[in-house]
Design a protein around this motif. Structure first.
Motif, PDB file in Angstrom:
ATOM      1  N   HIS A   1     -62.794 -47.239  12.863  1.00  0.00           N
ATOM      2  CA  HIS A   1     -64.054 -47.690  13.454  1.00  0.00           C
ATOM      3  C   HIS A   1     -64.349 -46.923  14.743  1.00  0.00           C
ATOM      4  CE1 HIS A   1     -65.657 -51.022  11.098  1.00  0.00           C
ATOM      5  NE2 HIS A   1     -64.399 -51.289  10.778  1.00  0.00           N
ATOM      6  N   TYR A   2     -63.329 -46.740  15.589  1.00  0.00           N
ATOM      7  CA  TYR A   2     -63.517 -46.005  16.842  1.00  0.00           C
ATOM      8  C   TYR A   2     -63.897 -44.551  16.561  1.00  0.00           C
ATOM      9  CZ  TYR A   2     -62.719 -44.357  21.579  1.00  0.00           C
ATOM     10  OH  TYR A   2     -62.890 -43.805  22.829  1.00  0.00           O
TER      11      TYR A   2
ATOM     12  N   LEU B   1     -58.086 -40.717  20.278  1.00  0.00           N
ATOM     13  CA  LEU B   1     -57.757 -42.000  19.665  1.00  0.00           C
ATOM     14  C   LEU B   1     -56.555 -42.638  20.353  1.00  0.00           C
ATOM     15  CD1 LEU B   1     -58.310 -41.062  15.939  1.00  0.00           C
ATOM     16  CD2 LEU B   1     -59.579 -42.786  17.209  1.00  0.00           C
ATOM     17  N   TYR B   2     -55.577 -41.820  20.718  1.00  0.00           N
ATOM     18  CA  TYR B   2     -54.401 -42.348  21.414  1.00  0.00           C
ATOM     19  C   TYR B   2     -54.783 -42.910  22.781  1.00  0.00           C
ATOM     20  CZ  TYR B   2     -49.983 -42.718  23.809  1.00  0.00           C
ATOM     21  OH  TYR B   2     -48.924 -43.204  24.534  1.00  0.00           O
ATOM     22  N   GLU B   3     -55.642 -42.207  23.511  1.00  0.00           N
ATOM     23  CA  GLU B   3     -56.087 -42.704  24.819  1.00  0.00           C
ATOM     24  C   GLU B   3     -56.733 -44.078  24.688  1.00  0.00           C
ATOM     25  OE1 GLU B   3     -58.689 -39.853  26.609  1.00  0.00           O
ATOM     26  OE2 GLU B   3     -57.140 -38.304  26.685  1.00  0.00           O
ATOM     27  N   ALA B   4     -57.513 -44.275  23.640  1.00  0.00           N
ATOM     28  CA  ALA B   4     -58.230 -45.535  23.457  1.00  0.00           C
ATOM     29  C   ALA B   4     -57.341 -46.647  22.890  1.00  0.00           C
ATOM     30  CB  ALA B   4     -59.430 -45.319  22.547  1.00  0.00           C
ATOM     31  N   HIS B   5     -56.246 -46.295  22.188  1.00  0.00           N
ATOM     32  CA  HIS B   5     -55.420 -47.291  21.503  1.00  0.00           C
ATOM     33  C   HIS B   5     -53.938 -47.166  21.846  1.00  0.00           C
ATOM     34  CE1 HIS B   5     -59.090 -47.059  19.050  1.00  0.00           C
ATOM     35  NE2 HIS B   5     -58.885 -48.342  18.874  1.00  0.00           N
TER      36      HIS B   5
ATOM     37  N   LYS C   1     -48.284 -42.148  19.980  1.00  0.00           N
ATOM     38  CA  LYS C   1     -48.920 -40.889  19.604  1.00  0.00           C
ATOM     39  C   LYS C   1     -48.225 -40.285  18.385  1.00  0.00           C
ATOM     40  CE  LYS C   1     -51.055 -36.892  21.669  1.00  0.00           C
ATOM     41  NZ  LYS C   1     -51.326 -36.175  22.909  1.00  0.00           N
ATOM     42  N   TYR C   2     -46.911 -40.451  18.312  1.00  0.00           N
ATOM     43  CA  TYR C   2     -46.139 -39.961  17.161  1.00  0.00           C
ATOM     44  C   TYR C   2     -46.600 -40.652  15.880  1.00  0.00           C
ATOM     45  CZ  TYR C   2     -42.095 -39.026  14.186  1.00  0.00           C
ATOM     46  OH  TYR C   2     -41.281 -38.650  13.150  1.00  0.00           O
ATOM     47  N   ALA C   3     -46.720 -41.968  15.921  1.00  0.00           N
ATOM     48  CA  ALA C   3     -47.150 -42.728  14.743  1.00  0.00           C
ATOM     49  C   ALA C   3     -48.583 -42.364  14.363  1.00  0.00           C
ATOM     50  CB  ALA C   3     -47.032 -44.222  14.992  1.00  0.00           C
ATOM     51  N   LEU C   4     -49.431 -42.155  15.363  1.00  0.00           N
ATOM     52  CA  LEU C   4     -50.817 -41.782  15.102  1.00  0.00           C
ATOM     53  C   LEU C   4     -50.906 -40.403  14.450  1.00  0.00           C
ATOM     54  CD1 LEU C   4     -53.813 -42.449  15.363  1.00  0.00           C
ATOM     55  CD2 LEU C   4     -53.721 -41.627  17.709  1.00  0.00           C
ATOM     56  N   THR C   5     -50.102 -39.476  14.909  1.00  0.00           N
ATOM     57  CA  THR C   5     -50.069 -38.133  14.321  1.00  0.00           C
ATOM     58  C   THR C   5     -49.585 -38.191  12.871  1.00  0.00           C
ATOM     59  OG1 THR C   5     -49.659 -37.147  16.491  1.00  0.00           O
ATOM     60  CG2 THR C   5     -49.121 -35.800  14.575  1.00  0.00           C
ATOM     61  N   ASN C   6     -48.542 -38.968  12.622  1.00  0.00           N
ATOM     62  CA  ASN C   6     -48.039 -39.114  11.246  1.00  0.00           C
ATOM     63  C   ASN C   6     -49.069 -39.795  10.351  1.00  0.00           C
ATOM     64  OD1 ASN C   6     -45.628 -37.831  11.711  1.00  0.00           O
ATOM     65  ND2 ASN C   6     -44.534 -39.718  12.184  1.00  0.00           N
ATOM     66  N   LEU C   7     -49.767 -40.774  10.874  1.00  0.00           N
ATOM     67  CA  LEU C   7     -50.812 -41.455  10.109  1.00  0.00           C
ATOM     68  C   LEU C   7     -51.927 -40.473   9.744  1.00  0.00           C
ATOM     69  CD1 LEU C   7     -51.817 -44.241   9.072  1.00  0.00           C
ATOM     70  CD2 LEU C   7     -52.992 -44.464  11.270  1.00  0.00           C
ATOM     71  N   ALA C   8     -52.335 -39.642  10.702  1.00  0.00           N
ATOM     72  CA  ALA C   8     -53.379 -38.645  10.448  1.00  0.00           C
ATOM     73  C   ALA C   8     -52.940 -37.663   9.365  1.00  0.00           C
ATOM     74  CB  ALA C   8     -53.726 -37.908  11.742  1.00  0.00           C
ATOM     75  N   ARG C   9     -51.693 -37.231   9.410  1.00  0.00           N
ATOM     76  CA  ARG C   9     -51.186 -36.311   8.382  1.00  0.00           C
ATOM     77  C   ARG C   9     -51.175 -36.972   7.001  1.00  0.00           C
ATOM     78  NH1 ARG C   9     -46.293 -34.416  12.063  1.00  0.00           N
ATOM     79  NH2 ARG C   9     -47.373 -32.847  13.281  1.00  0.00           N
ATOM     80  N   ALA C  10     -50.719 -38.219   6.964  1.00  0.00           N
ATOM     81  CA  ALA C  10     -50.668 -38.932   5.683  1.00  0.00           C
ATOM     82  C   ALA C  10     -52.068 -39.126   5.116  1.00  0.00           C
ATOM     83  CB  ALA C  10     -49.974 -40.285   5.860  1.00  0.00           C
ATOM     84  N   TRP C  11     -53.012 -39.482   5.954  1.00  0.00           N
ATOM     85  CA  TRP C  11     -54.388 -39.688   5.493  1.00  0.00           C
ATOM     86  C   TRP C  11     -55.037 -38.382   5.080  1.00  0.00           C
ATOM     87  CZ3 TRP C  11     -56.782 -43.777   9.322  1.00  0.00           C
ATOM     88  CH2 TRP C  11     -56.192 -45.024   9.064  1.00  0.00           C
ATOM     89  N   GLU C  12     -54.667 -37.294   5.740  1.00  0.00           N
ATOM     90  CA  GLU C  12     -55.192 -35.986   5.346  1.00  0.00           C
ATOM     91  C   GLU C  12     -54.657 -35.608   3.964  1.00  0.00           C
ATOM     92  OE1 GLU C  12     -55.354 -31.392   6.979  1.00  0.00           O
ATOM     93  OE2 GLU C  12     -54.646 -32.964   8.312  1.00  0.00           O
ATOM     94  N   GLN C  13     -53.398 -35.913   3.690  1.00  0.00           N
ATOM     95  CA  GLN C  13     -52.822 -35.627   2.374  1.00  0.00           C
ATOM     96  C   GLN C  13     -53.474 -36.464   1.287  1.00  0.00           C
ATOM     97  OE1 GLN C  13     -48.622 -36.236   2.970  1.00  0.00           O
ATOM     98  NE2 GLN C  13     -48.302 -34.133   3.636  1.00  0.00           N
ATOM     99  N   ARG C  14     -53.908 -37.670   1.610  1.00  0.00           N
ATOM    100  CA  ARG C  14     -54.592 -38.533   0.643  1.00  0.00           C
ATOM    101  C   ARG C  14     -56.073 -38.210   0.529  1.00  0.00           C
ATOM    102  NH1 ARG C  14     -52.515 -44.443  -0.141  1.00  0.00           N
ATOM    103  NH2 ARG C  14     -53.886 -44.031  -1.883  1.00  0.00           N
ATOM    104  N   ALA C  15     -56.533 -37.243   1.312  1.00  0.00           N
ATOM    105  CA  ALA C  15     -57.940 -36.826   1.357  1.00  0.00           C
ATOM    106  C   ALA C  15     -58.834 -37.906   1.963  1.00  0.00           C
ATOM    107  CB  ALA C  15     -58.444 -36.396  -0.013  1.00  0.00           C
ATOM    108  N   TRP C  16     -58.258 -38.760   2.798  1.00  0.00           N
ATOM    109  CA  TRP C  16     -59.066 -39.740   3.532  1.00  0.00           C
ATOM    110  C   TRP C  16     -59.583 -39.137   4.828  1.00  0.00           C
ATOM    111  CZ3 TRP C  16     -55.578 -44.694   2.972  1.00  0.00           C
ATOM    112  CH2 TRP C  16     -55.736 -45.201   1.693  1.00  0.00           C
ATOM    113  N   LEU C  17     -58.927 -38.086   5.300  1.00  0.00           N
ATOM    114  CA  LEU C  17     -59.419 -37.302   6.432  1.00  0.00           C
ATOM    115  C   LEU C  17     -59.659 -35.889   5.927  1.00  0.00           C
ATOM    116  CD1 LEU C  17     -57.011 -38.361   9.339  1.00  0.00           C
ATOM    117  CD2 LEU C  17     -59.350 -39.143   8.926  1.00  0.00           C
ATOM    118  N   ALA C  18     -60.790 -35.329   6.314  1.00  0.00           N
ATOM    119  CA  ALA C  18     -61.108 -33.964   5.905  1.00  0.00           C
ATOM    120  C   ALA C  18     -60.297 -32.989   6.749  1.00  0.00           C
ATOM    121  CB  ALA C  18     -62.602 -33.703   6.075  1.00  0.00           C
ATOM    122  N   GLU C  19     -59.772 -31.997   6.098  1.00  0.00           N
ATOM    123  CA  GLU C  19     -58.992 -30.968   6.768  1.00  0.00           C
ATOM    124  C   GLU C  19     -59.871 -30.231   7.769  1.00  0.00           C
ATOM    125  OE1 GLU C  19     -56.430 -27.302   5.123  1.00  0.00           O
ATOM    126  OE2 GLU C  19     -56.574 -29.041   3.806  1.00  0.00           O
ATOM    127  N   PRO C  20     -59.352 -29.927   8.965  1.00  0.00           N
ATOM    128  CA  PRO C  20     -60.167 -29.199   9.937  1.00  0.00           C
ATOM    129  C   PRO C  20     -60.488 -27.786   9.450  1.00  0.00           C
ATOM    130  CG  PRO C  20     -57.935 -29.544  10.773  1.00  0.00           C
ATOM    131  CD  PRO C  20     -58.026 -30.244   9.461  1.00  0.00           C
TER     132      PRO C  20
END
Length: 114
Positions: free
Chosen positions: A7-8, A22-26, A32-51
């Protein structure tokens, strides 16, 4: 936490999933480690578009925005039970979105049954 992150990213960052911002806000909710791993996992699932380049952020896809209920036209009837692993369970009301999905997402929906 995951829903709040998406949502943010959509509301405040225009869809950019920038780990630093996102880390600054949450920072109180996730490391930050967990957030980075989450972003990688979501990118692999195609929930985040690759930069497009190293300096560009990942972007929230319409599929992820729809899952958490922040896509245009989405209503509050979706329950997402788990977003991290391959066992995501999504419960929906029929005909609750007025957004036309892109062809690749329509195909994914047919393949996965979601």
């Amino acid at each position: 936490v995951e829903r709040a992150l998406v949502h943010y990213a959509v509301k405040e960052l225009g869809g950019a999933f920038t780990v630093g911002k996102l880390y600054e806000a949450h920072a109180a909710d996730i490391s930050k480690y967990a957030l980075t791993n989450l972003a990688r996992a979501w990118e692999q699932r195609a929930w985040l578009a690759e930069p497009a380049s190293v300096t560009d952020p990942r972007r929230v896809t319409s599929e992820l925005a729809e899952l958490v209920g922040c896509a245009p036209g989405a209503q509050n009837g979706t329950t997402v039970r788990r977003l991290r692993r391959g066992t995501t369970a999504v419960r929906r009301d029929s005909e609750r979105y007025d957004v036309e999905l892109p062809p690749f997402l329509r195909e994914r929906r047919k393949e996965t049954g979601v």
